[in-house]
Design an enzyme around this catalytic site. Structure first.
Site, PDB file in Angstrom:
ATOM      1  N   ARG A 214       0.845  -1.208   0.000  1.00  0.00           N
ATOM      2  CA  ARG A 214       0.000   0.000   0.000  1.00  0.00           C
ATOM      3  C   ARG A 214       0.876   1.251   0.000  1.00  0.00           C
ATOM      4  O   ARG A 214       0.573   2.238  -0.670  1.00  0.00           O
ATOM      5  CB  ARG A 214      -0.909  -0.004   1.234  1.00  0.00           C
ATOM      6  CG  ARG A 214      -1.948  -1.101   1.223  1.00  0.00           C
ATOM      7  CD  ARG A 214      -2.977  -0.906   2.309  1.00  0.00           C
ATOM      8  NE  ARG A 214      -2.725  -1.667   3.503  1.00  0.00           N
ATOM      9  CZ  ARG A 214      -3.238  -2.872   3.771  1.00  0.00           C
ATOM     10  NH1 ARG A 214      -4.023  -3.458   2.895  1.00  0.00           N
ATOM     11  NH2 ARG A 214      -2.980  -3.482   4.895  1.00  0.00           N
ATOM     12  N   PHE A 230     -11.777  -4.073  -5.879  1.00  0.00           N
ATOM     13  CA  PHE A 230     -11.820  -5.002  -4.736  1.00  0.00           C
ATOM     14  C   PHE A 230     -11.210  -4.288  -3.519  1.00  0.00           C
ATOM     15  O   PHE A 230     -10.320  -4.794  -2.842  1.00  0.00           O
ATOM     16  CB  PHE A 230     -11.031  -6.298  -5.023  1.00  0.00           C
ATOM     17  CG  PHE A 230     -11.379  -6.949  -6.340  1.00  0.00           C
ATOM     18  CD1 PHE A 230     -12.503  -7.762  -6.465  1.00  0.00           C
ATOM     19  CD2 PHE A 230     -10.579  -6.753  -7.452  1.00  0.00           C
ATOM     20  CE1 PHE A 230     -12.819  -8.368  -7.683  1.00  0.00           C
ATOM     21  CE2 PHE A 230     -10.887  -7.351  -8.676  1.00  0.00           C
ATOM     22  CZ  PHE A 230     -12.006  -8.157  -8.802  1.00  0.00           C
ATOM     23  N   ASP A 252     -16.183  -2.359  -4.490  1.00  0.00           N
ATOM     24  CA  ASP A 252     -16.229  -3.650  -3.812  1.00  0.00           C
ATOM     25  C   ASP A 252     -17.660  -4.184  -3.863  1.00  0.00           C
ATOM     26  O   ASP A 252     -18.623  -3.407  -3.815  1.00  0.00           O
ATOM     27  CB  ASP A 252     -15.779  -3.543  -2.355  1.00  0.00           C
ATOM     28  CG  ASP A 252     -15.322  -4.890  -1.803  1.00  0.00           C
ATOM     29  OD1 ASP A 252     -14.110  -5.162  -1.829  1.00  0.00           O
ATOM     30  OD2 ASP A 252     -16.196  -5.683  -1.378  1.00  0.00           O
ATOM     31  N   ASP A 301      -6.766  -5.712  -6.342  1.00  0.00           N
ATOM     32  CA  ASP A 301      -6.424  -6.511  -5.149  1.00  0.00           C
ATOM     33  C   ASP A 301      -7.557  -7.511  -4.898  1.00  0.00           C
ATOM     34  O   ASP A 301      -8.286  -7.420  -3.907  1.00  0.00           O
ATOM     35  CB  ASP A 301      -6.236  -5.576  -3.948  1.00  0.00           C
ATOM     36  CG  ASP A 301      -5.863  -6.339  -2.677  1.00  0.00           C
ATOM     37  OD1 ASP A 301      -5.415  -7.501  -2.788  1.00  0.00           O
ATOM     38  OD2 ASP A 301      -6.029  -5.779  -1.581  1.00  0.00           O
ATOM     39  N   CYS A 341      -3.478 -13.302  -4.199  1.00  0.00           N
ATOM     40  CA  CYS A 341      -3.200 -13.780  -2.842  1.00  0.00           C
ATOM     41  C   CYS A 341      -3.456 -15.282  -2.733  1.00  0.00           C
ATOM     42  O   CYS A 341      -3.590 -15.817  -1.639  1.00  0.00           O
ATOM     43  CB  CYS A 341      -4.039 -13.017  -1.817  1.00  0.00           C
ATOM     44  SG  CYS A 341      -5.805 -13.227  -2.054  1.00  0.00           S
TER      45      CYS A 341
END
Length: 400
Positions: A214, A230, A252, A301, A341
């Site tokens: 970030r 996201f 989101d 993300d 991720c």
């Protein structure tokens, strides 16, 4: 004290022999002696060579998780204190500890356990039967170690509500460990303030693993028009806003996350610059494209599109699609930050997928940097499951 002896088949135990912590059900030749699931057992190679001590669970395909390589080591308070102290001392040297992950399972040689610290609150996640027996004691010892550094923990919450507990033959749990307290916690990371809901937020309430990623996007965001996809509770968007972006939009699909993100924007005095919208990113990006929208910086993300090897093909399609769409929305010479991720979407596959997306839309990528998870989520070599986050920053150029 007598322990059951587990003997491996000849030629098996490759994971632990290369430095990992897991022994699978199909690697075991025999178990001699009495035991219950969750008990500590001693592991021998096929020829009787001692391999270590760990806990066994017949409900799990990961049959044994090693706690130590030394068969004469007792798993007692002294041992737990050593492991916890080592984990905390490592964090003090490598990260900002105001909020951080203190214990990261296998990578801290405490398999199946995660402990996050959010300011003066701890959140515990226990994902394996053997470690579950020790969790209360581990919390007590950790609080003592933190108190030695003048850190007083006002509350502990357990977020052992992951589906994986079912595979261990365990119930999913969400509850206080000790006295009840206000589970909305205010933290500061990279100078940005957040409300973290440790009871209802995703996983343990906040994704600490992206802390320095970030920070890395901030230098690109001054005077920029930024799109954060996201966004969850707004972390990348707020870093962009605080770094001097002209305008930021965070998307989101969760109304709860967007509501939280708006509160976080207000908390940082950024509500005029950073806005949030509840929307499906896969629907929204084509709409922007159709409308001719362009951004200086686009951030992707996404959640893990795959949590098993079986769904990798679909995950690749998903990653290719969003990256392709995002590249189309970046101005010539603008920037794309993109990540995965998922442990199963490994570095090579993720890199290849992004390259395919760029080729499909005739964009040239100049790599600014490649990063992984923050150091409080250490990658233990040979324990592949500890390496999961891949994070790229690219400059996106039209074909020249």
């Amino acid at each position: 004290m007598s322990y059951a002896i587990v003997t491996l088949k000849k030629g098996e135990g490759r994971t632990i022999k290369s430095g990992g912590m897991w022994i699978y059900d199909n690697e075991i030749a025999s178990v001699m002696g009495e035991f219950e699931d969750g008990d500590i057992v001693i592991v021998h190679d096929f020829d009787g060579y001692p391999m270590g001590k760990g806990f066994i669970n017949r409900n799990s395909k990961i049959r044994i998780r090693l706690m130590t390589r030394h068969t004469d080591q007792e798993i007692d308070d002294e041992f737990l204190r050593m492991r916890i102290k080592d984990a905390w001392e490592y964090r003090k040297k490598t990260v900002d500890t105001s909020s951080c992950r203190i214990i990261f399972g296998e990578a801290d040689f405490m398999p199946g356990l995660v402990v996050d610290k959010f300011s003066d609150v701890l959140v515990v996640q226990s994902l394996a039967l053997g470690i579950d027996r020790y969790k209360i004691r581990i919390v007590e010892i950790l609080k003592e170690i933190l108190a030695e550094d003048g850190i007083n923990i006002r509350g502990v919450y357990e977020r052992s509500d992951a589906k994986v507990r079912k595979q261990e033959g365990m119930e999913r749990i969400k509850s206080f460990i000790g006295e009840e307290f206000d589970t909305n916690v205010e933290i500061v990371e990279n100078g940005v303030k957040y409300y973290v809901d440790v009871k209802e937020g995703q996983k343990t309430g906040f994704f600490l693993d992206q802390k320095y990623n970030r920070e890395a996007i901030r230098k690109l965001c001054k005077d920029a028009k930024v799109l954060d996809c996201f966004t969850h509770t707004g972390s990348f968007a707020l870093n962009a806003g605080q770094a001097g972006a002209k305008s930021v939009l965070g998307l989101d699909a969760s109304e709860l996350a967007v509501e939280q993100a708006r509160k976080n924007a207000e908390l940082n005095g950024l509500s005029d610059i950073v806005h949030f919208e509840c929307a499906d990113v896969f629907d929204k990006l084509p709409e922007f494209e159709e409308a001719g929208e362009k951004f200086d910086v686009v951030i992707l993300d996404p959640p893990a599109f795959t949590k098993s090897r079986n769904s990798i093909k679909n995950a690749v399609k998903g990653y290719r699609e969003i990256n392709l769409r995002a590249m189309k929305l970046v101005k010539d010479g603008g920037f794309l930050a993109t990540c995965s991720c998922s442990h199963f979407m490994d570095y090579d596959l993720f890199t290849k997928t992004i390259a395919q997306a760029a080729s499909n839309v005739h964009k040239r990528l100049r790599q600014v940097e490649f990063r992984t998870q923050a150091p409080d989520h250490p990658i233990l070599w040979a324990a592949n499951e500890s390496y999961y986050l891949k994070f790229y920053i690219f400059q996106v150029c039209d074909d020249k």
